[in-house]
Design an enzyme around this catalytic site. Structure first.
Site, PDB file in Angstrom:
ATOM      1  N   SER A 195       0.383  -4.048  20.493  1.00 31.51           N
ATOM      2  CA  SER A 195       1.206  -3.776  19.315  1.00 31.51           C
ATOM      3  C   SER A 195       0.656  -4.473  18.079  1.00 31.51           C
ATOM      4  O   SER A 195       0.074  -5.550  18.166  1.00 31.51           O
ATOM      5  CB  SER A 195       2.645  -4.235  19.536  1.00 31.51           C
ATOM      6  OG  SER A 195       3.377  -4.012  18.347  1.00 31.51           O
ATOM      7  N   GLU A 238      11.882  -1.715  18.268  1.00 30.31           N
ATOM      8  CA  GLU A 238      11.301  -1.365  16.949  1.00 30.31           C
ATOM      9  C   GLU A 238      12.096  -0.211  16.311  1.00 30.31           C
ATOM     10  O   GLU A 238      12.440  -0.258  15.124  1.00 30.31           O
ATOM     11  CB  GLU A 238       9.831  -0.983  17.172  1.00 30.31           C
ATOM     12  CG  GLU A 238       9.086  -0.390  15.993  1.00 30.31           C
ATOM     13  CD  GLU A 238       7.680   0.096  16.408  1.00 30.31           C
ATOM     14  OE1 GLU A 238       6.914  -0.702  16.989  1.00 30.31           O
ATOM     15  OE2 GLU A 238       7.349   1.275  16.157  1.00 30.31           O
ATOM     16  N   LYS A 243       6.040  -3.043  26.679  1.00 32.65           N
ATOM     17  CA  LYS A 243       5.651  -2.452  25.385  1.00 32.65           C
ATOM     18  C   LYS A 243       6.597  -1.317  24.993  1.00 32.65           C
ATOM     19  O   LYS A 243       6.970  -1.162  23.821  1.00 32.65           O
ATOM     20  CB  LYS A 243       4.198  -1.931  25.455  1.00 32.65           C
ATOM     21  CG  LYS A 243       3.746  -1.168  24.191  1.00 32.65           C
ATOM     22  CD  LYS A 243       3.842  -2.043  22.961  1.00 32.65           C
ATOM     23  CE  LYS A 243       3.448  -1.489  21.618  1.00 32.65           C
ATOM     24  NZ  LYS A 243       3.360  -0.152  21.281  1.00 32.65           N
ATOM     25  N   LYS A 264      -5.331   8.861  23.512  1.00 33.81           N
ATOM     26  CA  LYS A 264      -3.937   9.303  23.462  1.00 33.81           C
ATOM     27  C   LYS A 264      -3.288   9.235  24.848  1.00 33.81           C
ATOM     28  O   LYS A 264      -3.903   9.606  25.850  1.00 33.81           O
ATOM     29  CB  LYS A 264      -3.947  10.762  22.978  1.00 33.81           C
ATOM     30  CG  LYS A 264      -2.718  11.190  22.234  1.00 33.81           C
ATOM     31  CD  LYS A 264      -3.072  12.501  21.523  1.00 33.81           C
ATOM     32  CE  LYS A 264      -2.028  13.515  21.449  1.00 33.81           C
ATOM     33  NZ  LYS A 264      -0.721  13.472  21.773  1.00 33.81           N
ATOM     34  N   HIS A 297       9.619  -2.867  23.690  1.00 35.96           N
ATOM     35  CA  HIS A 297       9.285  -3.356  22.336  1.00 35.96           C
ATOM     36  C   HIS A 297       9.469  -2.216  21.328  1.00 35.96           C
ATOM     37  O   HIS A 297      10.065  -2.392  20.269  1.00 35.96           O
ATOM     38  CB  HIS A 297       7.834  -3.866  22.306  1.00 35.96           C
ATOM     39  CG  HIS A 297       7.250  -4.007  20.931  1.00 35.96           C
ATOM     40  ND1 HIS A 297       6.824  -2.916  20.179  1.00 35.96           N
ATOM     41  CD2 HIS A 297       7.049  -5.080  20.137  1.00 35.96           C
ATOM     42  CE1 HIS A 297       6.377  -3.333  19.003  1.00 35.96           C
ATOM     43  NE2 HIS A 297       6.502  -4.641  18.948  1.00 35.96           N
ATOM     44  N   ASN A 298       8.990  -1.053  21.685  1.00 31.04           N
ATOM     45  CA  ASN A 298       9.103   0.082  20.769  1.00 31.04           C
ATOM     46  C   ASN A 298      10.542   0.549  20.596  1.00 31.04           C
ATOM     47  O   ASN A 298      10.948   0.921  19.504  1.00 31.04           O
ATOM     48  CB  ASN A 298       8.221   1.239  21.241  1.00 31.04           C
ATOM     49  CG  ASN A 298       6.763   1.023  20.875  1.00 31.04           C
ATOM     50  OD1 ASN A 298       6.302  -0.115  20.778  1.00 31.04           O
ATOM     51  ND2 ASN A 298       6.016   2.087  20.668  1.00 31.04           N
TER      52      ASN A 298
HETATM   53  C1  6PG Z   1       3.145  -0.871  17.663  1.00 32.24           C
HETATM   54  C2  6PG Z   1       3.813   0.422  17.392  1.00 32.24           C
HETATM   55  C3  6PG Z   1       2.902   1.541  17.724  1.00 32.24           C
HETATM   56  C4  6PG Z   1       3.275   2.846  17.036  1.00 32.24           C
HETATM   57  C5  6PG Z   1       4.211   3.698  17.791  1.00 32.24           C
HETATM   58  C6  6PG Z   1       5.450   4.081  17.017  1.00 32.24           C
HETATM   59  O1  6PG Z   1       3.740  -1.607  18.412  1.00 32.24           O
HETATM   60  O2  6PG Z   1       2.079  -1.130  17.117  1.00 32.24           O
HETATM   61  O3  6PG Z   1       4.985   0.564  18.119  1.00 32.24           O
HETATM   62  O4  6PG Z   1       2.758   1.605  19.091  1.00 32.24           O
HETATM   63  O5  6PG Z   1       3.706   2.631  15.762  1.00 32.24           O
HETATM   64  O6  6PG Z   1       3.462   4.805  18.067  1.00 32.24           O
HETATM   65  O7  6PG Z   1       5.968   5.228  17.545  1.00 32.24           O
HETATM   66  P1  6PG Z   1       6.623   6.453  16.833  1.00 32.24           P
HETATM   67  O8  6PG Z   1       5.529   7.320  16.305  1.00 32.24           O
HETATM   68  O9  6PG Z   1       7.367   7.033  17.951  1.00 32.24           O
HETATM   69  O10 6PG Z   1       7.497   5.943  15.722  1.00 32.24           O
END
Ligand code: 6PG
Length: 473
Positions: free
Chosen positions: A131, A192, A185, A78, A188-189
């Site tokens: 990811s 996302e 990354k 974590k 990227h999120n």
């Molecule tokens: C990935 C995801 C991954 C995860 C994140 C999402 O790229 O595989 O982004 O890292 O799903 O933890 O974050 P949340 O819990 O904030 O939606």
């Protein structure tokens, strides 16, 4: 004997760790694994790792001992204090030149701090974005490694093999020094979050505004996945609508509480954008929407007080509106990625990451959560011009967005009329309309600042900074 040793060590056998370990082993690299609780290791060895070139270690010392040099140890725990705790345990056992890889979603300032500390102690450190979730980790993730180039050279053979493979290569590249990998990354999120919110708004418009049931929603998203929207997130969205709840036999999606969680990467993206002065309104809207969703009880109470005259149903041409929602989704998505790439461009300069944005787009084409056909167009845009100030002014994107603009406006207008919140759709449209404006109303803002605080202003017709006595007092 050197050949008794394992090529790679991995600490942390949670979902991502386990799957990455199996991916690495499957690609021909014997691996040693360690988990804090022994049970987890035993269970892994007895089940998924049985008969494979996976060596269990029951202490970090044992793990380190089993590795060939320079040792390559990946930490999959974590983000936050647990990463520091593992590093503290690990470093007294390592030797100069050994490589530590942090594959979690670490906050980039932590990665910078660790890089400095570990370099001082003569270790090599790689902060690597990973990811793709569980499936990606096992069958091919998108990998975003940052750190010393010499360290990357040591792991290149492994990461290029375990990454997702697309038409133009493995979904991994050396991202840049220090925290570059974790920064990319994180963005990227952020993207996302933006994608997920935009899809949620399209869903709401189709469900609430058009009156679609889950079957039609499934068909619609499935059809959209054959268009320029083709992507992992659209694909899983189509799938989600087919899943029935075991307990009630009704669509599961309708039984899920409308309050979304978050672990922080979206928020960090927003924070760094403010720090660097880069507008990313779509991602801000996406993070805010999750926060707003968590106020479930208050919303339920307010829904009974703030009743409105809006009908909630679109009364124009249904088929035309559905296509307009698709176009609006695409235009909004372009704006969201324009913001994300602009943020990366600014961070690259500010933090001296030396990012190659075409390469970043390329390694996102496969393996990761935002993987999409569309990323190839972004790659092409930055290949045409690596200094492109904004995706919106790339000829290809300009043409696309202008051709769909009317549909986009129809959707945002209709949503406002129907009382369906579309924060990310409208934030994207506002971004587009602001970015293309040669004159924004902030001349007035400057006048106000100067009026009440003598903050001065610049003029359009003369150099310098000016102050005016706005009243006779
Ligand atoms: C990935 C995801 C991954 C995860 C994140 C999402 O790229 O595989 O982004 O890292 O799903 O933890 O974050 P949340 O819990 O904030 O939606």
């Amino acid at each position: 004997m050197a050949n008794d040793k394992q090529s790679f060590g991995l600490i942390g056998l949670a979902v991502m760790g386990e799957n990455l370990a199996l991916n690495i082993e499957r690609n021909g690299f014997p691996i040693a694994v360690y988990n804090r609780s022994r049970d987890k290791t035993d269970k892994f060895m007895a089940t998924r790792a049985a008969g494979k070139h996976v060596k269990p270690a029951y202490s970090i010392a044992e793990l380190v001992e089993s590795l060939e040099r320079p040792r390559k140890v990946m930490i999959m725990v974590k983000a936050g204090a647990p990463v520091d705790a593992v590093i503290d345990e690990l470093t007294p056992l390592l030797e100069p030149g050994d490589i530590i890889i942090d594959g979690g979603n670490s906050h980039f300032p932590d990665t910078d701090r660790r890089t400095i500390e570990l370099e001082k102690a003569q270790f090599q450190f790689i902060g690597m974005g990973v990811s793709g979730g569980e499936e990606g980790a096992l069958n091919g993730p998108s990998l975003m490694p940052g750190g010393q180039k010499t360290a990357y050279a040591e792991i290149e053979a492994i990461v290029t093999k375990i990454a997702a493979q697309v038409d133009d290569g493995p979904c991994v590249t050396y991202i840049g020094p220090g925290s570059a990998g974790h920064y990319v990354k994180m963005v990227h999120n952020g993207i996302e979050y933006g994608d997920m919110q935009l899809i949620a708004e399209a869903y709401d418009l189709l469900k609430t505004g058009v009156g679609m049931g889950t079957e039609e929603l499934h068909e619609t998203f499935k059809a959209w996945n054959q268009t320029e929207l083709e992507s992992f997130l659209i694909e899983i969205t189509a799938d989600i609508f087919t899943k029935m709840d075991d307990q009630t036999g009704e669509p599961l999606v309708d039984k899920i509480l409308d309050a979304a969680g978050q672990k922080g990467t979206g928020k960090w993206t927003v924070e760094t954008a403010f720090d660097l002065g880069v507008p990313i309104p779509t991602m801000i809207a996406a993070v805010t929407a999750r926060v707003m969703s968590s106020y479930k009880q208050e919303r339920v109470a307010a829904s009974k007080i703030l009743t409105s005259t809006t009908t909630g149903k679109y009364d124009g041409d249904r088929a035309e509106f559905i296509n307009a929602v698709r176009d609006a989704l695409y235009c909004s998505k372009i704006c969201s990625y324009a913001q994300g790439m602009a943020l990366l461009g600014k961070a690259s300069k500010e933090y001296k990451y030396g990012l190659n944005l075409a390469e970043v787009a390329r390694i996102w084409k496969g393996g990761c959560i935002i993987r999409a056909v569309f990323l190839d167009k972004i790659k092409q845009a930055f290949k045409r011009n690596s200094e492109l100030p904004n995706l919106l002014v790339d000829a290809d994107f300009t043409q696309t967005i202008l051709s769909k603009e009317n549909a986009w406006r129809l959707v945002v207008q209709s949503a406002a009329k129907l009382g369906i919140p579309v924060p990310a759709f409208s934030a994207s449209l506002d971004y587009f309309d602001s970015y293309r404006r040669d004159r924004l109303p902030q001349n007035l803002t400057q006048a106000q600042r100067d009026y009440f605080g003598a903050h001065t202003y610049e003029r359009i017709d003369r150099e310098g900074s000016f102050h005016t006595e706005w009243t006779d007092k």
